[in-house]
Design an enzyme around this catalytic site. Structure first.
Site, PDB file in Angstrom:
ATOM      1  N   TYR A  41      -6.012  -6.029  -4.876  1.00  0.00           N
ATOM      2  CA  TYR A  41      -4.974  -5.200  -4.426  1.00  0.00           C
ATOM      3  C   TYR A  41      -4.926  -4.265  -5.604  1.00  0.00           C
ATOM      4  O   TYR A  41      -5.347  -4.488  -6.709  1.00  0.00           O
ATOM      5  CB  TYR A  41      -3.533  -5.804  -4.451  1.00  0.00           C
ATOM      6  CG  TYR A  41      -3.369  -6.567  -3.136  1.00  0.00           C
ATOM      7  CD1 TYR A  41      -2.704  -5.979  -1.908  1.00  0.00           C
ATOM      8  CD2 TYR A  41      -3.583  -7.774  -3.005  1.00  0.00           C
ATOM      9  CE1 TYR A  41      -2.377  -6.507  -0.795  1.00  0.00           C
ATOM     10  CE2 TYR A  41      -3.403  -8.434  -1.850  1.00  0.00           C
ATOM     11  CZ  TYR A  41      -2.667  -7.968  -0.537  1.00  0.00           C
ATOM     12  OH  TYR A  41      -2.445  -8.671   0.544  1.00  0.00           O
TER      13      TYR A  41
ATOM     14  N   ASP B   4       2.730  -6.300   4.331  1.00  0.00           N
ATOM     15  CA  ASP B   4       3.921  -6.030   4.604  1.00  0.00           C
ATOM     16  C   ASP B   4       4.033  -4.603   5.224  1.00  0.00           C
ATOM     17  O   ASP B   4       3.000  -3.884   5.031  1.00  0.00           O
ATOM     18  CB  ASP B   4       4.614  -6.280   3.337  1.00  0.00           C
ATOM     19  CG  ASP B   4       4.931  -7.737   2.909  1.00  0.00           C
ATOM     20  OD1 ASP B   4       4.679  -8.520   3.854  1.00  0.00           O
ATOM     21  OD2 ASP B   4       4.855  -8.169   2.188  1.00  0.00           O
TER      22      ASP B   4
END
Length: 277
Positions: A133, A73
């Site tokens: 992540y 994003d």
């Protein structure tokens, strides 16, 4: 111009090939997410994908956009993102020199770490079996200018033991609808690891899985922060998970603390693309 297959994840790992007249190269990328609206090409917005496409065009590499293992994003960073790009068969830059050649045309916010011929049937997104992540917290009473835009400043004390206890309720295969934003796909996912790593100043939250829902990682971290601050009990996280209600979970933490940290191909424990941290 695009050679992408349908966007649904295939039930079995298919073998992907470049279009006729092209060959596939495998890249490792890193970028600072601050200047970009994310990886994915978007109208009237700067993206990492289009920035890389422009650099490839400077070298005469063809007009196919690169495909990454994940679609980050806006504002999310990448430490080690696998990608592939299809170039014409007569493309003259050897793979061993491609990283340096592309970096000469890329802005300082994006770098190609390595380039090589892709193995047969490789697809950076659909061949990927695990994505990793890390979310970074600046756990300090005062802000630090060198971590601005790189970690979320949390001035309150955090209880790492409580956060780890809450994380244990979330690890495994569950319906993660309570942690996703505007998600139209099915919401069952396998969360393989959710680990809190405290540090003297910088704390890290490691999150591993094959795939994630929209804003799922940021929603998980936001909920763990509520636990760490004593605003939720660890056991309440299990109730939030079962509720499937986004309103019950913590708010999404800001994007600037989130990093795509690496990916695996060939199996969850087979790490062929590893973060350099």
């Amino acid at each position: 111009m695009s050679a992408e297959p349908p966007q649904d994840q295939p039930e079995s790992r298919a073998q992907y090939q470049p279009p006729a007249g092209f060959r596939r190269l495998r890249l490792r990328l890193a970028w600072d997410g601050a200047p970009y609206a994310g990886w994915q090409s978007q109208p009237a917005a700067s993206s990492v994908q289009d920035t890389l496409l422009s650099a490839c065009a400077r070298l005469g590499a063809g007009s196919f956009r690169a495909v990454a293992a994940g679609r980050t994003d806006a504002g999310v960073h990448a430490e080690d993102m696998p990608a592939h790009v299809d170039v014409s068969e007569d493309f003259g830059v050897p793979p061993g020199k491609l990283a340096r050649a592309l970096n000469a045309w890329l802005p300082p916010s994006v770098a190609v770490l390595a380039a090589a011929e892709a193995p047969p049937g490789f697809h950076a997104r659909f061949s990927c079996t695990e994505r990793r992540y890390v979310y970074r917290l600046l756990a300090s009473p005062q802000r630090h200018p060198l971590w601005a835009g790189r970690a979320l400043h949390v001035p309150q004390p955090l209880d790492a033991q409580a956060m780890s206890a809450a994380a244990a309720h979330l690890t495994g295969t569950h319906d993660f609808a309570a942690f996703a934003t505007q998600e139209e796909r099915q919401t069952v996912r396998e969360l393989r690891a959710l680990e809190i790593v405290p540090g003297p100043h910088i704390w890290e939250i490691h999150v591993h899985g094959e795939s994630f829902l929209r804003h799922m990682v940021r929603g998980l971290v936001g909920t763990l922060l509520l636990v760490g601050q004593g605003r939720l009990a660890p056991g309440e996280v299990a109730e939030i998970l079962a509720s499937r209600s986004r309103a019950q979970a913590g708010a999404n933490v800001p994007a600037h603390g989130l990093y795509f940290a690496g990916a695996s191909y060939g199996g969850p424990a087979s790490t062929t693309e590893r973060s350099s941290r």
